[in-house]
Design a protein around this motif. Structure first.
Motif, PDB file in Angstrom:
ATOM      1  N   VAL A  86       0.857  -1.193   0.000  1.00 25.44           N
ATOM      2  CA  VAL A  86       0.000   0.000   0.000  1.00 25.44           C
ATOM      3  C   VAL A  86       0.887   1.235   0.000  1.00 25.44           C
ATOM      4  O   VAL A  86       1.205   1.784   1.046  1.00 25.44           O
ATOM      5  CB  VAL A  86      -0.930  -0.042   1.244  1.00 25.44           C
ATOM      6  CG1 VAL A  86      -1.818   1.182   1.306  1.00 25.44           C
ATOM      7  CG2 VAL A  86      -1.781  -1.309   1.223  1.00 25.44           C
ATOM      8  N   GLY A 143       3.316   7.714  10.405  1.00 25.50           N
ATOM      9  CA  GLY A 143       2.360   6.928   9.639  1.00 25.50           C
ATOM     10  C   GLY A 143       1.261   6.404  10.533  1.00 25.50           C
ATOM     11  O   GLY A 143       1.183   6.744  11.728  1.00 25.50           O
ATOM     12  N   THR A 144       0.417   5.561   9.953  1.00 25.19           N
ATOM     13  CA  THR A 144      -0.729   5.061  10.706  1.00 25.19           C
ATOM     14  C   THR A 144      -0.308   4.148  11.849  1.00 25.19           C
ATOM     15  O   THR A 144      -1.017   4.045  12.845  1.00 25.19           O
ATOM     16  CB  THR A 144      -1.714   4.380   9.740  1.00 25.19           C
ATOM     17  OG1 THR A 144      -2.341   5.398   8.967  1.00 25.19           O
ATOM     18  CG2 THR A 144      -2.790   3.607  10.471  1.00 25.19           C
ATOM     19  N   SER A 145       0.848   3.500  11.740  1.00 24.47           N
ATOM     20  CA  SER A 145       1.309   2.696  12.875  1.00 24.47           C
ATOM     21  C   SER A 145       1.413   3.582  14.113  1.00 24.47           C
ATOM     22  O   SER A 145       0.964   3.213  15.200  1.00 24.47           O
ATOM     23  CB  SER A 145       2.673   2.072  12.579  1.00 24.47           C
ATOM     24  OG  SER A 145       2.614   1.267  11.435  1.00 24.47           O
ATOM     25  N   ASN A 148      -2.137   4.936  15.141  1.00 26.48           N
ATOM     26  CA  ASN A 148      -2.897   3.933  15.896  1.00 26.48           C
ATOM     27  C   ASN A 148      -2.376   3.833  17.330  1.00 26.48           C
ATOM     28  O   ASN A 148      -3.161   3.696  18.273  1.00 26.48           O
ATOM     29  CB  ASN A 148      -2.802   2.556  15.217  1.00 26.48           C
ATOM     30  CG  ASN A 148      -3.722   2.436  14.010  1.00 26.48           C
ATOM     31  OD1 ASN A 148      -4.701   3.182  13.879  1.00 26.48           O
ATOM     32  ND2 ASN A 148      -3.422   1.506  13.122  1.00 26.48           N
ATOM     33  N   HIS A 184      -4.864  -4.454  10.707  1.00 20.90           N
ATOM     34  CA  HIS A 184      -3.418  -4.358  10.496  1.00 20.90           C
ATOM     35  C   HIS A 184      -2.681  -4.767  11.775  1.00 20.90           C
ATOM     36  O   HIS A 184      -3.118  -4.445  12.885  1.00 20.90           O
ATOM     37  CB  HIS A 184      -3.052  -2.928  10.121  1.00 20.90           C
ATOM     38  CG  HIS A 184      -1.696  -2.782   9.513  1.00 20.90           C
ATOM     39  ND1 HIS A 184      -0.548  -2.712  10.272  1.00 20.90           N
ATOM     40  CD2 HIS A 184      -1.307  -2.696   8.220  1.00 20.90           C
ATOM     41  CE1 HIS A 184       0.495  -2.574   9.467  1.00 20.90           C
ATOM     42  NE2 HIS A 184       0.059  -2.563   8.207  1.00 20.90           N
ATOM     43  N   CYS A 186      -0.247  -3.615  13.179  1.00 21.90           N
ATOM     44  CA  CYS A 186       0.249  -2.531  14.034  1.00 21.90           C
ATOM     45  C   CYS A 186      -0.717  -2.209  15.166  1.00 21.90           C
ATOM     46  O   CYS A 186      -0.318  -1.581  16.153  1.00 21.90           O
ATOM     47  CB  CYS A 186       0.594  -1.284  13.214  1.00 21.90           C
ATOM     48  SG  CYS A 186      -0.830  -0.447  12.517  1.00 21.90           S
ATOM     49  N   GLY A 239     -10.867  -0.045   5.192  1.00 20.64           N
ATOM     50  CA  GLY A 239      -9.892  -0.470   4.188  1.00 20.64           C
ATOM     51  C   GLY A 239      -8.850  -1.361   4.831  1.00 20.64           C
ATOM     52  O   GLY A 239      -7.849  -0.865   5.351  1.00 20.64           O
ATOM     53  N   VAL A 241      -5.780  -4.022   5.049  1.00 23.30           N
ATOM     54  CA  VAL A 241      -4.556  -4.005   4.262  1.00 23.30           C
ATOM     55  C   VAL A 241      -4.537  -5.133   3.224  1.00 23.30           C
ATOM     56  O   VAL A 241      -3.988  -4.977   2.142  1.00 23.30           O
ATOM     57  CB  VAL A 241      -3.323  -4.031   5.194  1.00 23.30           C
ATOM     58  CG1 VAL A 241      -3.229  -5.332   5.959  1.00 23.30           C
ATOM     59  CG2 VAL A 241      -2.050  -3.753   4.424  1.00 23.30           C
ATOM     60  N   ASP A 266      -9.070   2.620  12.086  1.00 23.22           N
ATOM     61  CA  ASP A 266      -7.840   2.571  11.300  1.00 23.22           C
ATOM     62  C   ASP A 266      -8.252   2.775   9.852  1.00 23.22           C
ATOM     63  O   ASP A 266      -8.717   1.856   9.188  1.00 23.22           O
ATOM     64  CB  ASP A 266      -7.118   1.231  11.482  1.00 23.22           C
ATOM     65  CG  ASP A 266      -5.882   1.118  10.583  1.00 23.22           C
ATOM     66  OD1 ASP A 266      -5.683   2.012   9.719  1.00 23.22           O
ATOM     67  OD2 ASP A 266      -5.128   0.142  10.726  1.00 23.22           O
ATOM     68  N   ALA A 268      -6.127   3.934   7.490  1.00 21.34           N
ATOM     69  CA  ALA A 268      -4.809   4.240   6.920  1.00 21.34           C
ATOM     70  C   ALA A 268      -4.921   4.725   5.480  1.00 21.34           C
ATOM     71  O   ALA A 268      -4.476   5.811   5.155  1.00 21.34           O
ATOM     72  CB  ALA A 268      -3.897   3.022   7.008  1.00 21.34           C
ATOM     73  N   PHE A 269      -5.530   3.916   4.623  1.00 20.17           N
ATOM     74  CA  PHE A 269      -5.756   4.463   3.286  1.00 20.17           C
ATOM     75  C   PHE A 269      -7.229   4.777   3.049  1.00 20.17           C
ATOM     76  O   PHE A 269      -7.580   5.794   2.495  1.00 20.17           O
ATOM     77  CB  PHE A 269      -5.179   3.539   2.196  1.00 20.17           C
ATOM     78  CG  PHE A 269      -5.866   2.215   2.017  1.00 20.17           C
ATOM     79  CD1 PHE A 269      -6.911   2.088   1.126  1.00 20.17           C
ATOM     80  CD2 PHE A 269      -5.452   1.104   2.722  1.00 20.17           C
ATOM     81  CE1 PHE A 269      -7.542   0.865   0.945  1.00 20.17           C
ATOM     82  CE2 PHE A 269      -6.066  -0.126   2.547  1.00 20.17           C
ATOM     83  CZ  PHE A 269      -7.126  -0.241   1.657  1.00 20.17           C
ATOM     84  N   ASP A 295      -3.287   7.938   6.492  1.00 23.61           N
ATOM     85  CA  ASP A 295      -2.011   8.283   5.867  1.00 23.61           C
ATOM     86  C   ASP A 295      -2.258   9.123   4.613  1.00 23.61           C
ATOM     87  O   ASP A 295      -2.951   8.674   3.712  1.00 23.61           O
ATOM     88  CB  ASP A 295      -1.262   7.012   5.429  1.00 23.61           C
ATOM     89  CG  ASP A 295      -0.567   6.304   6.580  1.00 23.61           C
ATOM     90  OD1 ASP A 295      -0.073   7.003   7.487  1.00 23.61           O
ATOM     91  OD2 ASP A 295      -0.518   5.066   6.548  1.00 23.61           O
ATOM     92  N   HIS A 297       0.216   9.680   2.762  1.00 27.70           N
ATOM     93  CA  HIS A 297       1.216   9.170   1.820  1.00 27.70           C
ATOM     94  C   HIS A 297       0.740   7.950   1.037  1.00 27.70           C
ATOM     95  O   HIS A 297       1.486   7.407   0.246  1.00 27.70           O
ATOM     96  CB  HIS A 297       2.551   8.894   2.530  1.00 27.70           C
ATOM     97  CG  HIS A 297       2.481   7.969   3.704  1.00 27.70           C
ATOM     98  ND1 HIS A 297       3.052   8.286   4.910  1.00 27.70           N
ATOM     99  CD2 HIS A 297       1.927   6.762   3.880  1.00 27.70           C
ATOM    100  CE1 HIS A 297       2.855   7.294   5.778  1.00 27.70           C
ATOM    101  NE2 HIS A 297       2.172   6.353   5.161  1.00 27.70           N
ATOM    102  N   LYS A 298      -0.481   7.490   1.276  1.00 30.76           N
ATOM    103  CA  LYS A 298      -1.009   6.371   0.493  1.00 30.76           C
ATOM    104  C   LYS A 298      -1.929   6.928  -0.592  1.00 30.76           C
ATOM    105  O   LYS A 298      -1.450   7.485  -1.564  1.00 30.76           O
ATOM    106  CB  LYS A 298      -1.704   5.375   1.423  1.00 30.76           C
ATOM    107  CG  LYS A 298      -0.691   4.646   2.314  1.00 30.76           C
ATOM    108  CD  LYS A 298      -1.341   3.743   3.337  1.00 30.76           C
ATOM    109  CE  LYS A 298      -0.295   2.967   4.117  1.00 30.76           C
ATOM    110  NZ  LYS A 298      -0.876   2.260   5.271  1.00 30.76           N
TER     111      LYS A 298
END
Ligand code: PLP
Length: 487
Positions: A86, A143-145, A148, A184, A186, A239, A241, A266, A268-269, A295, A297-298
């Motif tokens: 991702v 990031g999402t890690s 979260n 995820h 994480c 969403g 992973v 979560d 993330a994307f 994120d 960045h995704k």
């Protein structure tokens, strides 16, 4: 020698700087001229073992080394054929903003300066999109890690009260949290880092669409309560992973309210799917979350890294992280004004200006255009799924709710033949296909295990990817698969 590190001759530096800029833009413009990814030759890699010199090296020489040893061997997510994992594709706009941010060299941990207003503006933009109140707070993180983890820490503090900040978990009843088996990893790590232990995250089974089963969640909560444990957090996935499943967020919100737990999403994307009129309705319930991790960045195409956490009740976030230290004291005027500061909202003190590249991206393209790009990547996945259904040598292995397709090469002669040895052989063939494709440099999917089988995973996140690359993936998979199964 002068003390300053600034050049004695700015003109030479500027000439080289312009060349770097030209080169990098040209590389992005013609990115498909180079392979998606290529393994780094051992002799080049060995150069990274050279010792640090006491003496200066000419900037032009260092730059040349970058051109030869770094640029060609990056992971490849700027290339439209990159479909593994991702990863967003980034943009020239984000790259330029990153340069401006470095020029400012802002420390966004605190103090009274415009870069923090940029970050706060993005917090307000997102709060509005997710229908959060104006008292919401938020923070850029790696990031999402990390986002979260921050959410777990806020939920923990909300459950245990203010004394827990000094006393830790001493004397508290065991806290338990819930997420689906598709969440995820994480999230479990965050429970570990928060001192609660990853076992305290109950992994609830999913339905055929890989969404958390609400009935199973009820049962798990009842069991924990009966055993004297304290449910404090429910984590929904917007969403997943593996396949991009979106949990029933509205149902999760209802359960969280009934059991007075924190409700974290979560996203993330998937949370940025809120920018797409097609996807936004499927996120219903996210507006009831206590916190959202995502994120930029995704799907947001902001260059790495640009993770973000949004918290409904800003006070909860501040209560979790704010500290009093003399060197961080606030003032009514001057540089130390403008409290609360970002360092009151998360574990970082010194922080870069991640907000700028995000601000440039959101403003330059506009929310609607980014939403359309997100839809485009989902259409690519739909096309690929359709293409696989029509191709007897390929087999779809999971639903395709968003932009991720999981499939297998099953070959010509083996259909219906499912002995164990044959399955193991097929797993190996599919793993080999993915490695072949990655080394081939045209398209780069990744491997994923689904129902115990090795599958090929194509995740469409790059805005540069088009139908042509989808067809290329199909053709290259068939070619590699035939070669591998009928050598
Ligand atoms: C990518 C991802 C993460 C981890 O985010 P990072 O930015 O890599 O830390 C967490 N959850 C989901 C669903 C993801 O897709």
């Amino acid at each position: 020698m002068p003390n300053t590190l600034d050049p004695s001759d700015w003109t030479t530096l500027k000439t080289l700087a312009h060349r770097m800029l030209e080169d990098m833009l040209a590389d992005l413009e013609h990115r498909t001229d180079r392979p998606v990814w290529q393994p780094m030759p051992a002799d080049l890699r060995a150069r990274f073992h050279a010792t640090l010199s006491d003496y200066p090296t000419d900037l032009a020489e260092v730059y040349e080394e970058f051109r030869q040893t770094i640029l060609p061997y990056a992971v490849g997510n700027t290339h439209p054929g990159f479909m593994g994992w991702v990863h967003g594709g980034g943009t020239a706009v984000g790259m330029l903003a990153e340069m401006l941010a470095s020029g400012l060299n802002a420390n966004c941990g605190g103090r009274d300066h415009a870069p923090i207003d940029v970050e706060r503006q993005i917090v307000r933009w997102l709060a509005k999109r997710f229908a959060f109140p104006t008292t919401a707070s938020g923070l850029f993180v790696t990031g999402t890690s990390m986002a979260n983890l921050i959410a777990v820490l806020i939920a923990r503090r909300a459950a245990l009260g203010p004394d827990s900040r000094r006393q830790g978990l001493t004397g508290s009843a065991p806290l338990v949290a819930y997420a689906s088996t598709a969440a995820h990893a994480c999230v479990a790590r965050a429970m570990d880092y928060a001192g609660l232990g990853s076992d305290a995250l109950r992994l609830i089974p999913t339905d055929a669409e890989d969404r958390l089963r609400i009935d199973a969640l009820h049962r798990a909560i009842d069991l924990d309560r009966a055993a004297g444990r304290v449910p404090f957090l429910i984590v929904g996935s917007a969403g997943t992973v593996a396949i991009g499943a979106i949990d029933d967020l509205a149902a999760l919100a209802t359960v969280a309210i009934a059991h007075r737990t924190w409700f974290h999403v979560d996203g993330a994307f998937g949370a940025l799917g809120i920018l797409s009129p097609q996807i936004a309705p499927r996120l219903v319930g996210i507006e009831q979350a206590d916190s959202i991790a995502l994120d930029f960045h995704k799907w947001g195409q902001v260059p790495y890294d640009a993770g973000f956490v949004l918290v409904r009740n800003g006070t909860c976030q501040e209560d979790t992280f704010a500290t009093t230290a003399d060197y961080l004291s606030r003032a009514p005027r001057g540089l130390a004004a403008g409290s609360p500061w970002p360092n009151d909202l998360g574990p970082d003190l010194s922080r870069g200006f991640r907000a700028l590249k995000t601000w440039f991206t959101l403003k330059t393209y506009g929310a609607a255009r980014l939403g359309e790009m997100i839809d485009h990547t989902c259409r690519l996945a739909g096309d690929l799924a359709e293409r696989i259904r029509l191709e007897p040598e390929l087999e779809l292995m999971a639903p395709t709710p968003l932009n991720i397709v999981c499939f297998r090469y099953r070959g010509r002669g083996h259909i219906g033949d499912a002995t164990r040895a044959c399955e193991a052989h097929h797993d190996q063939v599919n793993a080999d296909i993915v490695m072949d494709l990655q080394e081939g440099g045209l398209v780069a999917p990744s491997v994923i295990r689904i129902h115990g089988r090795t599958c090929i995973r194509a995740a469409f996140f790059n805005h540069r990817t088009d139908h042509h690359h989808v067809e290329q993936l199909v053709q290259e998979t068939l070619r590699a698969g035939r070669r591998r199964s009928h050598p």
